[in-house]
Design an enzyme around this catalytic site. Structure first.
Site, mmCIF file in Angstrom:
data_model
loop_
_atom_site.group_PDB
_atom_site.id
_atom_site.type_symbol
_atom_site.label_atom_id
_atom_site.label_comp_id
_atom_site.label_asym_id
_atom_site.label_seq_id
_atom_site.Cartn_x
_atom_site.Cartn_y
_atom_site.Cartn_z
ATOM 1 N N ASN A 9 1.389 -1.077 -0.105
ATOM 2 C CA ASN A 9 0.303 0.363 -0.157
ATOM 3 C C ASN A 9 0.581 1.293 -0.231
ATOM 4 O OD1 ASN A 9 -1.674 1.869 0.573
ATOM 5 N ND2 ASN A 9 -2.333 0.953 2.529
ATOM 6 N N LYS A 11 -0.116 4.305 -0.617
ATOM 7 C CA LYS A 11 -0.752 5.249 -0.290
ATOM 8 C C LYS A 11 -0.388 6.381 -0.311
ATOM 9 C CE LYS A 11 -0.155 2.753 5.063
ATOM 10 N NZ LYS A 11 -0.097 3.059 6.365
ATOM 11 N N HIS A 95 -9.610 0.587 4.610
ATOM 12 C CA HIS A 95 -8.192 0.761 5.401
ATOM 13 C C HIS A 95 -8.046 1.905 6.103
ATOM 14 C CE1 HIS A 95 -4.399 2.730 6.341
ATOM 15 N NE2 HIS A 95 -4.098 1.268 5.269
ATOM 16 N N GLU A 97 -7.110 4.712 7.354
ATOM 17 C CA GLU A 97 -7.039 6.247 7.455
ATOM 18 C C GLU A 97 -8.589 6.017 6.725
ATOM 19 O OE1 GLU A 97 -2.751 5.615 5.565
ATOM 20 O OE2 GLU A 97 -1.919 5.433 7.282
ATOM 21 N N GLU A 167 -6.045 -4.839 10.474
ATOM 22 C CA GLU A 167 -4.721 -4.255 10.819
ATOM 23 C C GLU A 167 -5.128 -3.362 12.073
ATOM 24 O OE1 GLU A 167 -2.822 -2.854 7.072
ATOM 25 O OE2 GLU A 167 -4.819 -1.979 7.270
ATOM 26 N N GLY A 173 2.037 2.093 10.826
ATOM 27 C CA GLY A 173 2.731 3.102 10.294
ATOM 28 C C GLY A 173 3.787 3.727 11.583
ATOM 29 N N SER A 213 3.352 -2.537 10.344
ATOM 30 C CA SER A 213 4.557 -2.355 11.127
ATOM 31 C C SER A 213 5.161 -3.775 9.913
ATOM 32 C CB SER A 213 4.573 -1.517 12.142
ATOM 33 O OG SER A 213 3.798 -0.678 12.498
HETATM 34 P P1 PGA Z 1 2.450 0.298 7.745
HETATM 35 O O1 PGA Z 1 0.597 0.502 6.769
HETATM 36 O O2 PGA Z 1 2.871 -0.544 7.116
HETATM 37 O O3 PGA Z 1 3.503 0.833 7.610
HETATM 38 O O4 PGA Z 1 2.123 -0.384 8.910
HETATM 39 C C1 PGA Z 1 0.436 -0.372 6.597
HETATM 40 C C2 PGA Z 1 -1.673 0.020 6.256
HETATM 41 O O5 PGA Z 1 -1.556 0.529 6.484
HETATM 42 O O6 PGA Z 1 -1.198 -1.276 5.336
#
Ligand code: PGA
Length: 258
Positions: A9, A11, A95, A97, A167, A173, A213
């Site tokens: 992803n 982003k 997601h 976010e 997740e 993140g 992460s």
């Molecule tokens: P990250 O993001 O690996 O940077 O924690 C994962 C995601 O949001 O799908």
């Protein structure tokens, strides 16, 4: 056997040139990979350069979001048919976010899931609890509501093209990956939920992947868990080398080899 899935992803990162370069790197490094499904999810504007760079490769192309209608007066939005037209085969829906920063709710997410399936896109449905919900002991309730409301009223054909990404929001993140034990417990819970919502064969066939992460260092322990069928990777998917190492580890442990 469930074919492991690894998603990158990207982003809101990378210019079109950078996206093309990363895609070209993955095409080179992941050449000949079997038994693992790999897809990258560039920003809308980078879908075309990524597609061109991946042409002929086994790495698939996904979108980070879509609108629930196929066309019309929805300024700023992109629809399932548009994504299909651009060569996209996968879409992320729900997601964290988008849930917590943009404000999408379970109803919006359900509509998006159905729109994606209507356009023949494979859906990566993201679910997961906030830190506060985890500390109060509400993880299962939150995840149950998210999964149930997203899959409510879906047909077997719609469900067939759905993967669930667990997740935990506190792990995204932050560098704070869930322990393999904790992740396995929730993945198992999700698979049992699908068994209840749909049936046994659907639950056994559905891929449930972990996100939050994920790095080349921690993927080995996660993928060793029975109910973890792959990963959705954010930060570590922006470097061809790190992402390739994650894919190779999964291929070695759960796929047919790299
Ligand atoms: P990250 O993001 O690996 O940077 O924690 C994962 C995601 O949001 O799908």
């Amino acid at each position: 056997m469930r074919v492991p899935f690894i998603g990158g992803n990207w982003k809101m990162n990378l210019t079109r040139a950078q996206a093309a370069e990363l895609a070209a790197g993955l095409r080179r490094d992941l050449n000949g990979l079997r038994q693992v499904e790999v897809a990258v999810f560039p920003a809308f504007l980078s879908i075309e350069p990524a597609r061109a760079a991946l042409d002929g490769s086994a790495v698939r192309l996904g979108a980070q979001d879509l609108h629930w209608e196929d066309q019309g007066a929805f300024t700023g939005e992109v629809s399932g048919p548009m994504l299909r037209d651009a060569g996209v085969g996968h879409a992320i829906v729900g997601h964290s976010e988008r849930r917590h920063v943009i404000g999408e709710n379970n109803e919006t997410i359900r509509k998006k899931l159905r729109a994606a399936r209507r356009s023949g896109l494979t859906v990566v449905l993201c679910v997961g609890e906030l830190l506060e919900e985890k500390s109060q002991g509400f993880t299962k309730e939150v995840v149950e509501k998210q999964v149930t409301q997203a899959l409510e009223g879906t047909s077997p054909q719609e469900r067939e093209g759905v993967l669930i990404a667990y997740e935990p929001v506190w792990a995204i993140g932050t560098g704070k990956v869930a322990t393999a034990d904790y992740a396995q417990k929730i993945h198992h819970f999700i698979r049992n939920l699908v068994r209840r919502i749909a049936d046994g064969p659907t639950a056994d066939a559905m891929r449930v992947i972990y996100g939050g992460s994920v790095t080349p260092e921690n993927i080995g322990e996660l993928i060793a868990q029975e109910d973890i069928d792959g990963a959705l990777v954010g930060g570590a998917s922006l470097k061809a080398d790190a992402f390739t190492r994650i894919v190779r580890t999964v291929a070695e442990r759960k796929g047919g080899g790299a």
